[in-house]
Design a protein around this motif. Structure first.
Motif, PDB file in Angstrom:
ATOM      1  N   CYS A 102      -9.173 -21.785  43.577  1.00 25.56           N
ATOM      2  CA  CYS A 102      -9.500 -20.429  43.125  1.00 25.56           C
ATOM      3  C   CYS A 102     -10.747 -20.422  42.243  1.00 25.56           C
ATOM      4  O   CYS A 102     -11.511 -19.454  42.248  1.00 25.56           O
ATOM      5  CB  CYS A 102      -8.317 -19.837  42.367  1.00 25.56           C
ATOM      6  SG  CYS A 102      -6.859 -19.547  43.401  1.00 25.56           S
ATOM      7  N   LYS A 103     -10.971 -21.507  41.530  1.00 27.28           N
ATOM      8  CA  LYS A 103     -12.146 -21.585  40.666  1.00 27.28           C
ATOM      9  C   LYS A 103     -13.394 -21.924  41.466  1.00 27.28           C
ATOM     10  O   LYS A 103     -14.436 -21.269  41.317  1.00 27.28           O
ATOM     11  CB  LYS A 103     -11.919 -22.648  39.587  1.00 27.28           C
ATOM     12  CG  LYS A 103     -13.087 -22.808  38.627  1.00 27.28           C
ATOM     13  CD  LYS A 103     -12.789 -23.873  37.592  1.00 27.28           C
ATOM     14  CE  LYS A 103     -13.987 -24.053  36.661  1.00 27.28           C
ATOM     15  NZ  LYS A 103     -13.721 -25.115  35.632  1.00 27.28           N
ATOM     16  N   ASP A 104     -13.330 -22.937  42.331  1.00 25.73           N
ATOM     17  CA  ASP A 104     -14.496 -23.367  43.095  1.00 25.73           C
ATOM     18  C   ASP A 104     -14.931 -22.333  44.122  1.00 25.73           C
ATOM     19  O   ASP A 104     -16.118 -22.222  44.442  1.00 25.73           O
ATOM     20  CB  ASP A 104     -14.206 -24.695  43.804  1.00 25.73           C
ATOM     21  CG  ASP A 104     -14.024 -25.838  42.818  1.00 25.73           C
ATOM     22  OD1 ASP A 104     -14.305 -25.627  41.610  1.00 25.73           O
ATOM     23  OD2 ASP A 104     -13.593 -26.927  43.239  1.00 25.73           O
ATOM     24  N   CYS A 105     -13.995 -21.579  44.676  1.00 22.43           N
ATOM     25  CA  CYS A 105     -14.311 -20.553  45.681  1.00 22.43           C
ATOM     26  C   CYS A 105     -14.578 -19.192  45.055  1.00 22.43           C
ATOM     27  O   CYS A 105     -14.693 -18.193  45.783  1.00 22.43           O
ATOM     28  CB  CYS A 105     -13.179 -20.455  46.701  1.00 22.43           C
ATOM     29  SG  CYS A 105     -12.920 -21.960  47.666  1.00 22.43           S
ATOM     30  N   HIS A 106     -14.631 -19.134  43.738  1.00 25.27           N
ATOM     31  CA  HIS A 106     -14.968 -17.909  42.993  1.00 25.27           C
ATOM     32  C   HIS A 106     -13.962 -16.782  43.233  1.00 25.27           C
ATOM     33  O   HIS A 106     -14.336 -15.606  43.214  1.00 25.27           O
ATOM     34  CB  HIS A 106     -16.376 -17.439  43.364  1.00 25.27           C
ATOM     35  CG  HIS A 106     -17.431 -18.481  43.149  1.00 25.27           C
ATOM     36  ND1 HIS A 106     -17.822 -18.897  41.892  1.00 25.27           N
ATOM     37  CD2 HIS A 106     -18.146 -19.221  44.048  1.00 25.27           C
ATOM     38  CE1 HIS A 106     -18.754 -19.828  42.013  1.00 25.27           C
ATOM     39  NE2 HIS A 106     -18.970 -20.047  43.308  1.00 25.27           N
ATOM     40  N   ASP A 109     -12.842 -14.408  38.937  1.00 25.96           N
ATOM     41  CA  ASP A 109     -14.107 -13.820  38.498  1.00 25.96           C
ATOM     42  C   ASP A 109     -14.104 -13.475  37.015  1.00 25.96           C
ATOM     43  O   ASP A 109     -15.118 -13.007  36.482  1.00 25.96           O
ATOM     44  CB  ASP A 109     -14.420 -12.569  39.321  1.00 25.96           C
ATOM     45  CG  ASP A 109     -13.328 -11.510  39.219  1.00 25.96           C
ATOM     46  OD1 ASP A 109     -12.280 -11.789  38.602  1.00 25.96           O
ATOM     47  OD2 ASP A 109     -13.524 -10.410  39.771  1.00 25.96           O
ATOM     48  N   ARG A 149      -8.436  -8.770  43.462  1.00 24.97           N
ATOM     49  CA  ARG A 149      -9.828  -9.244  43.510  1.00 24.97           C
ATOM     50  C   ARG A 149     -10.762  -8.200  44.113  1.00 24.97           C
ATOM     51  O   ARG A 149     -11.905  -8.035  43.667  1.00 24.97           O
ATOM     52  CB  ARG A 149      -9.882 -10.547  44.326  1.00 24.97           C
ATOM     53  CG  ARG A 149     -11.267 -11.161  44.452  1.00 24.97           C
ATOM     54  CD  ARG A 149     -11.791 -11.594  43.111  1.00 24.97           C
ATOM     55  NE  ARG A 149     -12.996 -12.381  43.244  1.00 24.97           N
ATOM     56  CZ  ARG A 149     -14.218 -11.856  43.430  1.00 24.97           C
ATOM     57  NH1 ARG A 149     -14.367 -10.553  43.512  1.00 24.97           N
ATOM     58  NH2 ARG A 149     -15.265 -12.639  43.528  1.00 24.97           N
ATOM     59  N   LEU A 165     -14.383 -16.054  51.278  1.00 24.78           N
ATOM     60  CA  LEU A 165     -14.695 -16.847  50.092  1.00 24.78           C
ATOM     61  C   LEU A 165     -14.249 -18.297  50.234  1.00 24.78           C
ATOM     62  O   LEU A 165     -14.818 -19.194  49.597  1.00 24.78           O
ATOM     63  CB  LEU A 165     -14.022 -16.231  48.856  1.00 24.78           C
ATOM     64  CG  LEU A 165     -14.531 -14.871  48.378  1.00 24.78           C
ATOM     65  CD1 LEU A 165     -13.697 -14.393  47.205  1.00 24.78           C
ATOM     66  CD2 LEU A 165     -16.006 -14.940  47.984  1.00 24.78           C
ATOM     67  N   LYS A 169     -15.364 -24.030  52.756  1.00 32.19           N
ATOM     68  CA  LYS A 169     -15.600 -24.578  51.415  1.00 32.19           C
ATOM     69  C   LYS A 169     -14.774 -25.853  51.200  1.00 32.19           C
ATOM     70  O   LYS A 169     -13.829 -26.136  51.928  1.00 32.19           O
ATOM     71  CB  LYS A 169     -15.217 -23.548  50.351  1.00 32.19           C
ATOM     72  CG  LYS A 169     -15.997 -22.250  50.434  1.00 32.19           C
ATOM     73  CD  LYS A 169     -17.462 -22.464  50.138  1.00 32.19           C
ATOM     74  CE  LYS A 169     -18.227 -21.144  50.184  1.00 32.19           C
ATOM     75  NZ  LYS A 169     -17.728 -20.155  49.219  1.00 32.19           N
TER      76      LYS A 169
END
Length: 245
Positions: A102-106, A109, A149, A165, A169
């Motif tokens: 969730c952090k690396d794929c933004h 927010d 989101r 998103l 990735k």
């Protein structure tokens, strides 16, 4: 339909009609009309059957495209699931890797979705006695977060944007030391400017001397310190003996 008209149509298709069509008994006009209508009906049925596979082909193409989208999402799930765990199979994901995804794929927010929201959704989706989530539960968690989101969008659009998103990735590699080129660093790493005991740890080329640069090693060769011709005595003696002979 008159008898002559029916026969003209039958003769036109005589190469494709079976032989039993031309065997008549009883009222010729009535039997010919019946045979002609039966033949035309069979041709329409065959045409309908031949058109159905094309429809199935289009359906399979659409299903294949959907499967391609799912596979991209599942591949990203697998990459994050095995990150940092050599024994992981990629079928289940821990809470730590879920937060990293969730952090690396933004997805996080800092406004609509926070780290607290991510942890709450993970605890809600996973089972009570387990610490991981499967791929199906992963999609449920994304559906929960997509509503927060992407506010103002429909559920389908929000979920589609959430997939974008993540697809393609992978985990970001952190903790890797990068070389910094700056005058301060260059001055601190230039061995030619070292003084005192630190200077003795490196040779003229800047290569470390190892143990010899850290400890005072005792010379037990029998020669005094600084003598430059150590080990040349035997060579000189052998040279003189060869001249005498």
């Amino acid at each position: 339909m008159c008898y002559r008209t029916s026969m003209r149509i039958l003769l036109r298709f005589q190469n494709t009609l079976p032989e039993w069509v031309f065997i008549s008994s009883g009222d010729r006009a009535e039997q010919t009309d019946y045979v002609l209508l039966s033949f035309l009906g069979s041709q329409c049925t065959m045409a309908d059957k031949s058109a159905k596979p094309a429809k199935r082909l289009s359906d399979s193409n659409s299903e294949g495209a959907a499967a391609g989208e799912i596979s991209a999402l599942e591949e990203a799930f697998r990459k994050f699931a095995i990150h940092g765990d050599t024994r992981a199979t990629g079928k289940e994901m821990h809470g730590k890797n879920w937060s990293k995804l969730c952090k690396d794929c933004h997805i996080i927010d800092g406004k609509n979705v926070t780290t607290t929201d991510v942890d709450i959704v993970f605890s809600k989706i996973k089972g009570k006695s387990v610490r991981t989530i499967t791929f199906e539960q992963f999609k449920e968690a994304l559906q929960e977060l997509s509503k927060k989101r992407f506010k103002g969008k429909s559920d389908e659009e929000a979920l589609r944007e959430m997939y974008k998103l993540i697809e393609g990735k992978g985990p970001d590699l952190t903790g890797v030391t990068k070389t910094v080129a700056s005058p301060t660093v260059s001055r601190l790493t230039d061995t030619s400017k070292f003084t005192g005991s630190h200077k003795e740890r490196f040779d003229a080329s800047g290569k470390g001397k190892g143990r010899a640069g850290r400890e005072d090693l005792v010379d037990n060769s029998g020669y005094v310190s600084g003598y430059k011709h150590a080990g040349t005595y035997d060579h000189k003696v052998q040279g003189n003996n060869s001249k005498d002979n």
